[in-house]
Design a protein around this motif. Structure first.
Motif, PDB file in Angstrom:
ATOM      1  N   ILE A 153       6.327  -1.786  10.915  1.00 28.92           N
ATOM      2  CA  ILE A 153       7.735  -1.688  11.317  1.00 28.92           C
ATOM      3  C   ILE A 153       8.621  -2.525  10.392  1.00 28.92           C
ATOM      4  O   ILE A 153       9.731  -2.125  10.046  1.00 28.92           O
ATOM      5  CB  ILE A 153       7.927  -2.135  12.788  1.00 28.92           C
ATOM      6  CG1 ILE A 153       7.052  -1.290  13.703  1.00 28.92           C
ATOM      7  CG2 ILE A 153       9.386  -2.006  13.208  1.00 28.92           C
ATOM      8  CD1 ILE A 153       7.068  -1.733  15.156  1.00 28.92           C
ATOM      9  N   THR A 154       8.111  -3.680   9.976  1.00 24.85           N
ATOM     10  CA  THR A 154       8.859  -4.513   9.031  1.00 24.85           C
ATOM     11  C   THR A 154       9.111  -3.744   7.744  1.00 24.85           C
ATOM     12  O   THR A 154      10.223  -3.729   7.214  1.00 24.85           O
ATOM     13  CB  THR A 154       8.085  -5.815   8.713  1.00 24.85           C
ATOM     14  OG1 THR A 154       7.769  -6.486   9.927  1.00 24.85           O
ATOM     15  CG2 THR A 154       8.912  -6.747   7.842  1.00 24.85           C
ATOM     16  N   ARG A 155       8.081  -3.090   7.241  1.00 27.92           N
ATOM     17  CA  ARG A 155       8.219  -2.306   6.016  1.00 27.92           C
ATOM     18  C   ARG A 155       9.163  -1.118   6.222  1.00 27.92           C
ATOM     19  O   ARG A 155       9.971  -0.800   5.345  1.00 27.92           O
ATOM     20  CB  ARG A 155       6.854  -1.803   5.532  1.00 27.92           C
ATOM     21  CG  ARG A 155       6.910  -1.082   4.180  1.00 27.92           C
ATOM     22  CD  ARG A 155       5.574  -0.451   3.842  1.00 27.92           C
ATOM     23  NE  ARG A 155       4.549  -1.453   3.610  1.00 27.92           N
ATOM     24  CZ  ARG A 155       4.276  -1.987   2.421  1.00 27.92           C
ATOM     25  NH1 ARG A 155       4.958  -1.612   1.354  1.00 27.92           N
ATOM     26  NH2 ARG A 155       3.310  -2.866   2.291  1.00 27.92           N
ATOM     27  N   LEU A 187      13.271 -10.244   1.610  1.00 32.90           N
ATOM     28  CA  LEU A 187      12.987  -9.030   2.381  1.00 32.90           C
ATOM     29  C   LEU A 187      11.689  -8.374   1.904  1.00 32.90           C
ATOM     30  O   LEU A 187      10.859  -7.948   2.713  1.00 32.90           O
ATOM     31  CB  LEU A 187      14.141  -8.034   2.252  1.00 32.90           C
ATOM     32  CG  LEU A 187      15.530  -8.486   2.699  1.00 32.90           C
ATOM     33  CD1 LEU A 187      16.560  -7.390   2.414  1.00 32.90           C
ATOM     34  CD2 LEU A 187      15.544  -8.841   4.168  1.00 32.90           C
ATOM     35  N   ALA A 188      11.526  -8.304   0.596  1.00 30.39           N
ATOM     36  CA  ALA A 188      10.335  -7.666   0.016  1.00 30.39           C
ATOM     37  C   ALA A 188       9.074  -8.439   0.378  1.00 30.39           C
ATOM     38  O   ALA A 188       8.039  -7.840   0.704  1.00 30.39           O
ATOM     39  CB  ALA A 188      10.483  -7.570  -1.498  1.00 30.39           C
ATOM     40  N   ALA A 189       9.147  -9.757   0.337  1.00 29.54           N
ATOM     41  CA  ALA A 189       7.990 -10.588   0.670  1.00 29.54           C
ATOM     42  C   ALA A 189       7.589 -10.385   2.128  1.00 29.54           C
ATOM     43  O   ALA A 189       6.400 -10.289   2.462  1.00 29.54           O
ATOM     44  CB  ALA A 189       8.305 -12.063   0.406  1.00 29.54           C
ATOM     45  N   ALA A 190       8.587 -10.294   3.003  1.00 31.83           N
ATOM     46  CA  ALA A 190       8.310 -10.066   4.424  1.00 31.83           C
ATOM     47  C   ALA A 190       7.701  -8.686   4.634  1.00 31.83           C
ATOM     48  O   ALA A 190       6.782  -8.511   5.442  1.00 31.83           O
ATOM     49  CB  ALA A 190       9.589 -10.210   5.243  1.00 31.83           C
ATOM     50  N   ALA A 191       8.197  -7.688   3.906  1.00 32.75           N
ATOM     51  CA  ALA A 191       7.670  -6.327   4.033  1.00 32.75           C
ATOM     52  C   ALA A 191       6.222  -6.256   3.574  1.00 32.75           C
ATOM     53  O   ALA A 191       5.398  -5.557   4.166  1.00 32.75           O
ATOM     54  CB  ALA A 191       8.525  -5.356   3.232  1.00 32.75           C
ATOM     55  N   ASP A 192       5.903  -6.981   2.515  1.00 29.61           N
ATOM     56  CA  ASP A 192       4.538  -6.967   1.974  1.00 29.61           C
ATOM     57  C   ASP A 192       3.537  -7.626   2.912  1.00 29.61           C
ATOM     58  O   ASP A 192       2.376  -7.215   2.980  1.00 29.61           O
ATOM     59  CB  ASP A 192       4.503  -7.665   0.617  1.00 29.61           C
ATOM     60  CG  ASP A 192       5.125  -6.825  -0.481  1.00 29.61           C
ATOM     61  OD1 ASP A 192       5.285  -5.601  -0.276  1.00 29.61           O
ATOM     62  OD2 ASP A 192       5.462  -7.377  -1.547  1.00 29.61           O
ATOM     63  N   SER A 193       3.974  -8.668   3.614  1.00 23.80           N
ATOM     64  CA  SER A 193       3.045  -9.414   4.463  1.00 23.80           C
ATOM     65  C   SER A 193       3.150  -9.057   5.939  1.00 23.80           C
ATOM     66  O   SER A 193       2.305  -9.442   6.738  1.00 23.80           O
ATOM     67  CB  SER A 193       3.293 -10.925   4.307  1.00 23.80           C
ATOM     68  OG  SER A 193       4.600 -11.267   4.750  1.00 23.80           O
ATOM     69  N   GLY A 194       4.187  -8.293   6.292  1.00 22.47           N
ATOM     70  CA  GLY A 194       4.449  -8.014   7.699  1.00 22.47           C
ATOM     71  C   GLY A 194       3.863  -6.706   8.194  1.00 22.47           C
ATOM     72  O   GLY A 194       3.014  -6.081   7.552  1.00 22.47           O
ATOM     73  N   GLY A 227      26.374  -7.107  -0.669  1.00 27.46           N
ATOM     74  CA  GLY A 227      26.085  -8.144  -1.656  1.00 27.46           C
ATOM     75  C   GLY A 227      25.050  -9.128  -1.144  1.00 27.46           C
ATOM     76  O   GLY A 227      24.072  -9.440  -1.831  1.00 27.46           O
ATOM     77  N   ALA A 228      25.259  -9.620   0.071  1.00 27.34           N
ATOM     78  CA  ALA A 228      24.310 -10.564   0.677  1.00 27.34           C
ATOM     79  C   ALA A 228      22.953  -9.899   0.878  1.00 27.34           C
ATOM     80  O   ALA A 228      21.901 -10.521   0.663  1.00 27.34           O
ATOM     81  CB  ALA A 228      24.857 -11.073   2.007  1.00 27.34           C
ATOM     82  N   THR A 229      22.978  -8.646   1.289  1.00 26.90           N
ATOM     83  CA  THR A 229      21.728  -7.910   1.495  1.00 26.90           C
ATOM     84  C   THR A 229      20.963  -7.781   0.187  1.00 26.90           C
ATOM     85  O   THR A 229      19.751  -8.048   0.126  1.00 26.90           O
ATOM     86  CB  THR A 229      22.005  -6.513   2.076  1.00 26.90           C
ATOM     87  OG1 THR A 229      22.713  -6.650   3.316  1.00 26.90           O
ATOM     88  CG2 THR A 229      20.718  -5.750   2.316  1.00 26.90           C
TER      89      THR A 229
END
Length: 207
Positions: free
Chosen positions: A122-124, A112-119, A103-105
């Motif tokens: 490995i983040t993705r 999480l998506a914003a970090a994946a897009d800009s990271g 649920g928290a995830t």
């Protein structure tokens, strides 16, 4: 010996073995105090100590995710770090605990998506892994798959074969058509023949 004294940097080591051994010991002894000390030192003035701490934390999480789950929000905050090692390390930790609190995830997906897009790549990678896990949870399956399919459509071509292969266990009659369409649309995106063949192999399993 303190926990920090057992980290690779403190021992004058350039490899990760001491961190991995420490993580194994923490998990084996269910050492909550050690986990707390590692989290506290994610803001240590020494960046090498920070890096060893996040490494030890997600390695601990891979063995006993419940031990690092209480620090879920700390890992979420680290996704905004300008320190790339801490950012993707935090996503790795969140990947390890994803199924401990789905649920928290799921509620954290926008961050999480914003970090994946800009990271980093490995983040993705870890974000996609989290989405795949959520696809296996009935309450979140439909939404998680829609986001996963978006990643399949837009991710770097180099990563696509691995993502497609890893997603296979959560592909079913309800999402097979969309999954197949996303992969088929990208068959001409590969520079390496070997990468394209891996995706074609996944597609064959859909027939």
């Amino acid at each position: 010996m303190s926990i920090i004294a057992q980290l690779s940097t403190s021992l004058g080591r350039r490899d990760e073995v001491p961190n991995q051994e420490l993580a194994a010991q923490i998990a084996k002894t269910n050492n909550k105090k050690a986990v707390g000390e590692l989290v506290e030192n994610l803001s240590n003035k020494n960046k090498d100590i920070q890096h060893d701490c996040i490494k030890t934390l997600y390695e601990t999480g891979s063995l006993k995710p419940a031990l690092i789950l209480p620090y879920f929000d700390d890992f979420i905050r680290l996704l905004g770090s300008k320190n790339n090692r801490l950012q993707w390390g935090a996503m790795a930790a969140l990947d390890q605990v994803a199924m401990e609190d789905t649920g928290a995830t799921f509620r954290s997906i926008p961050v999480l998506a914003a970090a994946a897009d800009s990271g980093s790549v490995i983040t993705r990678d870890h974000f996609v892994s989290i989405l795949i896990k959520l696809c296996g949870v009935k309450a979140h399956a439909a939404d998680a798959f829609a986001l996963l399919n978006e990643q399949l459509r837009n991710c770097p071509a180099n990563q696509l074969p691995m993502y497609a292969e890893n997603a296979l266990p959560v592909i079913n009659e309800s999402n097979k058509a969309a999954f197949t369409q996303a992969l088929t649309a990208r068959l001409n995106d590969f520079e390496k023949e070997s990468k394209r063949k891996r995706v074609e192999k996944v597609l064959k399993k859909m027939k």
